[in-house]
Design an enzyme around this catalytic site. Structure first.
Site, mmCIF file in Angstrom:
data_model
loop_
_atom_site.group_PDB
_atom_site.id
_atom_site.type_symbol
_atom_site.label_atom_id
_atom_site.label_comp_id
_atom_site.label_asym_id
_atom_site.label_seq_id
_atom_site.Cartn_x
_atom_site.Cartn_y
_atom_site.Cartn_z
ATOM 1 N N HIS A 36 30.038 -19.704 -53.600
ATOM 2 C CA HIS A 36 29.022 -20.406 -52.758
ATOM 3 C C HIS A 36 27.988 -21.035 -53.594
ATOM 4 C CE1 HIS A 36 30.838 -19.805 -48.899
ATOM 5 N NE2 HIS A 36 31.288 -18.793 -48.952
ATOM 6 N N SER A 127 43.245 -21.396 -52.879
ATOM 7 C CA SER A 127 43.297 -22.749 -53.177
ATOM 8 C C SER A 127 44.634 -23.507 -53.331
ATOM 9 C CB SER A 127 42.615 -23.080 -54.462
ATOM 10 O OG SER A 127 41.101 -22.823 -54.025
ATOM 11 N N ASP A 173 37.618 -25.873 -56.845
ATOM 12 C CA ASP A 173 38.788 -25.332 -56.987
ATOM 13 C C ASP A 173 39.891 -26.246 -57.720
ATOM 14 O OD1 ASP A 173 38.089 -23.474 -55.191
ATOM 15 O OD2 ASP A 173 38.835 -24.334 -53.486
ATOM 16 N N TYR A 223 31.434 -22.579 -43.176
ATOM 17 C CA TYR A 223 31.069 -23.033 -44.505
ATOM 18 C C TYR A 223 29.953 -24.250 -44.224
ATOM 19 C CZ TYR A 223 32.348 -25.673 -48.872
ATOM 20 O OH TYR A 223 32.380 -26.390 -50.089
#
Length: 387
Positions: A36, A127, A173, A223
């Site tokens: 994060h 991912s 990602d 998120y």
């Protein structure tokens, strides 16, 4: 599914054609530390995995792109003479988004038939979406000779997810999927995109990924909420220092200025990001010195911060980590990815891997009623052409 099986499935679906069928691959990723932080302009440390998304491609001579996958029944197509439109929550939006980003750059593909096949565990947070985007971008670039370098393809893939799919993800990602290298992790500054491939020498140790198998229904909404909280903390901190994002502050500066954030929840969110950046920098130092034990301690601290300050773990991830830490051979264990389900990543002594899987799995089942899946991860290369 191996290369020959994928080609056979492709011909079974689309028929034998005059043009050659090419195969491409882009991997999933696991992030070892630095969670994060990417959308806060910070540091991350992911590596590409040996499993990911395979793509069989063949030009079809039409003004049409057809999409199919061996993983789901749903198929689709887009007409190249019409605007591309999003199709609900379909997986097809990921590759169509990539084609749309090429179109924005005034780069047009020709008609192709596409068959995807992924071996990333579904919903694990490793991912799969980024690997679909990257394998599409990489394949189109190779087949049509667009001449884009890997970093440009990474940005195209991230833009596809941000602009077309509508997920406001950071760049980590797609970067890990496109830029990975076997036996190396990637130390990336998400603000400048400066990066370094760091050798990951795990003599006598393995990376073990554990999937909670919990549905991750909260992940997207939480998120976006965390992003908003971080942005609000930046606004408060700007009264003391002109910063663009949280990662413009080091730990000492944060301690000096943190009183400017009057909302205690936002202060905790900011504290996680800034301490996580510090942990990631120290983790790279530890690896460069061969101090894997300290690296493991930093992984543990990372999880605790994600649990206590960022509040993105939840019962299932916490339980997996707690059970992992009971095993003598566990060097470090933490959640990885967005949180609220998904996976943990642990570094485990090789001779303890079997007992780790058995005992952590048993303890997790007893405490949650869920059955975890375990993967002993191999670190692989980024996007590549197979045939």
């Amino acid at each position: 599914m191996n290369s020959e099986q994928l080609k056979e499935s492709f011909i079974s679906l689309y028929g034998a054609g005059e043009n050659e069928t090419h195969l491409f691959f882009s991997p999933g990723r696991v992030n070892l530390i630095g969670e994060h932080t990417d959308y806060n302009g910070g540091y991350v440390f992911p590596c590409a995995l040996s499993f990911g998304t395979y793509l069989a491609v063949r030009k079809n001579g039409e003004r049409l792109v057809r999409f199919a996958t061996t993983n789901f029944d749903h198929r689709g197509e887009v007409k190249l003479d019409e605007p591309f439109e999003k199709e609900g929550k379909s997986w097809i939006n990921y590759p169509v988004g990539v084609l749309n980003e090429f179109r924005k750059l005034a780069i047009e593909i020709e008609g192709v038939d596409l068959l995807y096949s992924g071996d990333i565990p579904n919903g694990a947070g490793l991912s799969s979406s980024a690997s679909i985007e990257m394998v599409t971008a990489f394949a189109m670039n190779e087949i049509f000779g667009f001449g884009k370098d890997r970093m440009e393809l990474v940005k195209i893939s991230q833009n596809a997810e941000n602009n077309f799919v509508g997920v406001n993800c950071g760049i980590m990602d797609q970067f890990a999927s496109g830029m990975g290298a076997a036996d190396h992790a990637l130390f990336l500054n998400c603000d400048t995109l400066d990066y370094e491939r760091v050798p990951l020498k795990l003599e006598g140790m393995k990376i073990v990924i554990a999937n909670t198998n919990k549905r991750r229904g909260l992940a997207d909404s939480k998120y976006n909420e965390r992003r908003a909280q971080c942005e609000s903390a930046v606004e408060a901190l700007r009264t003391g220092k002109n910063i663009r994002h949280l990662s413009d502050l080091n730990l000492d500066e944060f301690h000096t200025l943190s009183h400017l954030i009057t909302d205690e929840t936002e202060k905790k969110r900011a504290r996680h990001v800034i301490t996580e950046n510090d942990r990631t920098l120290r983790a790279i130092e530890a690896l460069n010195k061969g101090d894997i034990e300290f690296f493991g301690q930093l992984m543990n601290q990372s999880h605790d911060s994600l649990r206590d300050d960022y509040d993105v773990t939840g019962k299932e991830l916490d339980t997996l980590v707690e059970e992992a830490r009971k095993i003598d051979g566990t060097i470090g264990s933490r959640m990885t990815g967005a949180g609220f389900g998904g996976c943990t990543v642990s570094i485990v002594k090789e001779e303890e891997v079997a007992s780790f899987i058995r005992d952590v799995g048993s303890g997790y089942k007893k405490r949650t009623g869920l059955t975890a899946d375990f993967y002993v991860a191999e670190i692989g290369d980024g996007s590549k052409q197979i045939t």
